[in-house]
Design a protein around this motif. Structure first.
Motif, PDB file in Angstrom:
ATOM      1  N   ILE A   1       0.829  -1.212   0.000  1.00 52.22           N
ATOM      2  CA  ILE A   1       0.000   0.000   0.000  1.00 52.22           C
ATOM      3  C   ILE A   1       0.866   1.267   0.000  1.00 52.22           C
ATOM      4  N   PRO A   2       1.776   1.456   0.990  1.00 50.56           N
ATOM      5  CA  PRO A   2       2.620   2.663   0.915  1.00 50.56           C
ATOM      6  C   PRO A   2       3.537   2.660  -0.302  1.00 50.56           C
ATOM      7  N   ALA A   3       3.989   1.486  -0.731  1.00 53.58           N
ATOM      8  CA  ALA A   3       4.850   1.422  -1.922  1.00 53.58           C
ATOM      9  C   ALA A   3       4.113   1.928  -3.154  1.00 53.58           C
ATOM     10  N   THR A   4       2.834   1.570  -3.275  1.00 52.04           N
ATOM     11  CA  THR A   4       2.039   1.999  -4.425  1.00 52.04           C
ATOM     12  C   THR A   4       1.762   3.498  -4.379  1.00 52.04           C
ATOM     13  N   VAL A   5       1.442   4.011  -3.205  1.00 53.49           N
ATOM     14  CA  VAL A   5       1.162   5.449  -3.059  1.00 53.49           C
ATOM     15  C   VAL A   5       2.413   6.269  -3.388  1.00 53.49           C
ATOM     16  N   ILE A   6       3.564   5.829  -2.892  1.00 51.57           N
ATOM     17  CA  ILE A   6       4.820   6.535  -3.194  1.00 51.57           C
ATOM     18  C   ILE A   6       5.108   6.468  -4.694  1.00 51.57           C
ATOM     19  N   ALA A   7       4.878   5.293  -5.288  1.00 50.84           N
ATOM     20  CA  ALA A   7       5.109   5.129  -6.724  1.00 50.84           C
ATOM     21  C   ALA A   7       4.232   6.074  -7.529  1.00 50.84           C
ATOM     22  N   ALA A   8       2.967   6.192  -7.149  1.00 53.82           N
ATOM     23  CA  ALA A   8       2.038   7.075  -7.863  1.00 53.82           C
ATOM     24  C   ALA A   8       2.466   8.537  -7.749  1.00 53.82           C
ATOM     25  N   PHE A   9       2.922   8.932  -6.556  1.00 55.72           N
ATOM     26  CA  PHE A   9       3.379  10.315  -6.359  1.00 55.72           C
ATOM     27  C   PHE A   9       4.619  10.613  -7.203  1.00 55.72           C
ATOM     28  N   LEU A  10       5.580   9.692  -7.179  1.00 54.08           N
ATOM     29  CA  LEU A  10       6.810   9.880  -7.955  1.00 54.08           C
ATOM     30  C   LEU A  10       6.532   9.839  -9.454  1.00 54.08           C
ATOM     31  N   GLN A  11       5.534   9.061  -9.850  1.00 51.82           N
ATOM     32  CA  GLN A  11       5.173   8.996 -11.263  1.00 51.82           C
ATOM     33  C   GLN A  11       4.671  10.345 -11.759  1.00 51.82           C
ATOM     34  N   ASN A  12       3.982  11.072 -10.876  1.00 52.51           N
ATOM     35  CA  ASN A  12       3.548  12.430 -11.217  1.00 52.51           C
ATOM     36  C   ASN A  12       4.746  13.331 -11.473  1.00 52.51           C
ATOM     37  N   LEU A  13       5.758  13.218 -10.615  1.00 56.24           N
ATOM     38  CA  LEU A  13       6.958  14.029 -10.792  1.00 56.24           C
ATOM     39  C   LEU A  13       7.675  13.662 -12.084  1.00 56.24           C
ATOM     40  N   ARG A  14       7.750  12.355 -12.379  1.00 52.45           N
ATOM     41  CA  ARG A  14       8.410  11.916 -13.604  1.00 52.45           C
ATOM     42  C   ARG A  14       7.673  12.425 -14.844  1.00 52.45           C
ATOM     43  N   SER A  15       6.351  12.365 -14.801  1.00 54.32           N
ATOM     44  CA  SER A  15       5.549  12.834 -15.930  1.00 54.32           C
ATOM     45  C   SER A  15       5.748  14.328 -16.154  1.00 54.32           C
ATOM     46  N   ALA A  16       5.816  15.087 -15.059  1.00 55.63           N
ATOM     47  CA  ALA A  16       6.051  16.525 -15.171  1.00 55.63           C
ATOM     48  C   ALA A  16       7.423  16.791 -15.793  1.00 55.63           C
TER      49      ALA A  16
ATOM     50  N   GLN B   1       9.104  14.736 -17.808  1.00 54.33           N
ATOM     51  CA  GLN B   1       9.068  14.353 -19.220  1.00 54.33           C
ATOM     52  C   GLN B   1       8.314  15.372 -20.057  1.00 54.33           C
ATOM     53  N   LYS B   2       7.284  15.982 -19.474  1.00 55.15           N
ATOM     54  CA  LYS B   2       6.546  17.027 -20.193  1.00 55.15           C
ATOM     55  C   LYS B   2       7.471  18.202 -20.491  1.00 55.15           C
ATOM     56  N   HIS B   3       8.321  18.542 -19.520  1.00 55.23           N
ATOM     57  CA  HIS B   3       9.292  19.622 -19.724  1.00 55.23           C
ATOM     58  C   HIS B   3      10.278  19.240 -20.827  1.00 55.23           C
ATOM     59  N   LEU B   4      10.733  17.990 -20.821  1.00 56.66           N
ATOM     60  CA  LEU B   4      11.705  17.543 -21.816  1.00 56.66           C
ATOM     61  C   LEU B   4      11.122  17.531 -23.222  1.00 56.66           C
ATOM     62  N   LYS B   5       9.806  17.348 -23.326  1.00 56.78           N
ATOM     63  CA  LYS B   5       9.159  17.338 -24.643  1.00 56.78           C
ATOM     64  C   LYS B   5       9.335  18.671 -25.364  1.00 56.78           C
ATOM     65  N   GLY B   6       9.664  19.708 -24.593  1.00 54.44           N
ATOM     66  CA  GLY B   6       9.889  21.005 -25.218  1.00 54.44           C
ATOM     67  C   GLY B   6      11.259  21.133 -25.849  1.00 54.44           C
ATOM     68  N   VAL B   7      12.173  20.231 -25.514  1.00 48.44           N
ATOM     69  CA  VAL B   7      13.541  20.334 -26.041  1.00 48.44           C
ATOM     70  C   VAL B   7      13.964  19.102 -26.828  1.00 48.44           C
ATOM     71  N   MET B   8      13.119  18.079 -26.859  1.00 48.05           N
ATOM     72  CA  MET B   8      13.433  16.869 -27.620  1.00 48.05           C
ATOM     73  C   MET B   8      12.148  16.197 -28.062  1.00 48.05           C
ATOM     74  N   GLY B   9      12.251  15.189 -28.922  1.00 50.94           N
ATOM     75  CA  GLY B   9      11.083  14.493 -29.428  1.00 50.94           C
ATOM     76  C   GLY B   9      10.551  13.447 -28.463  1.00 50.94           C
ATOM     77  N   THR B  10       9.481  12.774 -28.897  1.00 51.70           N
ATOM     78  CA  THR B  10       8.845  11.754 -28.064  1.00 51.70           C
ATOM     79  C   THR B  10       9.796  10.605 -27.761  1.00 51.70           C
ATOM     80  N   SER B  11      10.544  10.158 -28.757  1.00 48.07           N
ATOM     81  CA  SER B  11      11.468   9.033 -28.559  1.00 48.07           C
ATOM     82  C   SER B  11      12.564   9.402 -27.561  1.00 48.07           C
ATOM     83  N   GLY B  12      13.076  10.635 -27.662  1.00 43.73           N
ATOM     84  CA  GLY B  12      14.113  11.072 -26.741  1.00 43.73           C
ATOM     85  C   GLY B  12      13.608  11.148 -25.319  1.00 43.73           C
ATOM     86  N   ALA B  13      12.414  11.724 -25.131  1.00 44.86           N
ATOM     87  CA  ALA B  13      11.839  11.840 -23.792  1.00 44.86           C
ATOM     88  C   ALA B  13      11.519  10.463 -23.213  1.00 44.86           C
TER      89      ALA B  13
END
Length: 300
Positions: free
Chosen positions: A5-20, A22-34
């Motif tokens: 349970i805590p492992a999943t909640v932490i994973a979901a929170f960190l996944q939000n940070l990772r997505s943010a 990658q969204k920033h990186l999409k501005g400087v590189m393509g989909t494959s690079g990100a």
């Protein structure tokens, strides 16, 4: 409290940070690079985690078996395919409906888990999966003119087919990772999860690098220029994956993914309290359904 349970909640929170990130990186590189950044810069951290776990536990690396290798390959490829299909959805006018159906991943994981691993969740878990999936689908179409009726009458459209296939591929990768981890008999669950993570992410990084060298060499220069934010994405991505793999080693993939929908709650909390934006009634209803599904999972 069960560790999944805590492992999943932490994973979901960190996944939000990772997505943010990658969204920033999409501005400087393509989909494959990100996409590569997630694996290529995450691989060193995965190897480091494995070294630390083996050092602390004193465990030895178990002998790999054909089942483990096969499940790692299946999980690695299906996750890459799922990500590609999800990104591809944005080229469609009615991508919102397709995206909504891609969120059926936990429900499809129930079916795959039953077929491939003979795992059938409890009635309470099935209800929680169904409720949380409906909540996420509502959120996915909250800012469109899509009605609940059109959500179900558009089943024959191409975007829905791609969305369902993306969800199926994500579900397949989750079930494959659980199967790979469980096939490493003789180790504790932390060792199993960490070894599986290291093998999967190294496999994915190598596969993506081969693709970039073959078809998109220009992306490598863009990745080098953005190495600092890429390092952040790699770190949070690898850490999130470690938490996901740990949870899925202990608990059924479908149940873990259902609880993982808490990621949407984190996203909305960030939207409301940081950006001071309002959410509409469909988003509010979707959030309530996700919370209800999570409460059923945790309390029953």
């Amino acid at each position: 409290m069960d560790i999944w349970i805590p492992a999943t909640v932490i994973a979901a929170f960190l996944q939000n940070l990772r997505s943010a990130g990658q969204k920033h990186l999409k501005g400087v590189m393509g989909t494959s690079g990100a996409t590569f950044v997630r694996f290529g810069f995450g691989a060193p951290f995965a190897v480091l985690y494995l070294f630390l776990v083996l050092r602390v536990t004193g465990a030895a690396v178990p002998a790999f078996n054909p089942a483990f290798v096969g499940w790692v390959a299946v999980g690695g490829f299906t996750q890459i395919a799922a990500t590609y299909l999800l990104v591809h959805l944005f080229s469609f006018r009615n991508f919102a409906i397709g995206t909504a159906y891609s969120r059926t991943e936990p429900a499809q994981a129930v079916i795959l888990g039953a077929v491939l691993l003979a795992e059938v969740p409890t009635v309470g878990a099935l209800a929680a999966v169904a409720i949380s999936v409906l909540g996420v689908m509502l959120i996915s179409v909250a800012h469109t003119k899509v009605s609940l009726r059109s959500l179900f009458t558009s089943l024959r459209t191409r975007s829905v087919a791609i969305g369902l296939t993306s969800g199926l591929a994500f579900a397949a990768s989750a079930v494959a990772y659980r199967a790979a981890s469980l096939s490493l008999a003789g180790s504790n669950f932390i060792v199993q999860a960490t070894i599986t993570l290291a093998c999967v992410i190294l496999f994915q990084a190598a596969a993506m690098l081969v693709w970039l060298l073959w078809r998109e060499r220009d992306e490598l220069a863009r990745i080098r220029r953005a190495w600092k934010p890429s390092l952040f994405v790699g770190f949070v991505g690898a850490t999130a994956s470690l938490c996901w793999f740990t949870a899925m080693t202990v608990q059924q993939a479908a149940v873990v993914k259902a609880l993982g929908q808490v990621e949407m709650i984190f996203a909305f909390a960030f939207t409301v309290f940081v950006f001071r934006e309002r959410i509409n009634r469909f988003e509010a209803a979707g959030c309530l359904l996700i919370v209800l599904g999570i409460l059923i999972l945790v309390l029953l």
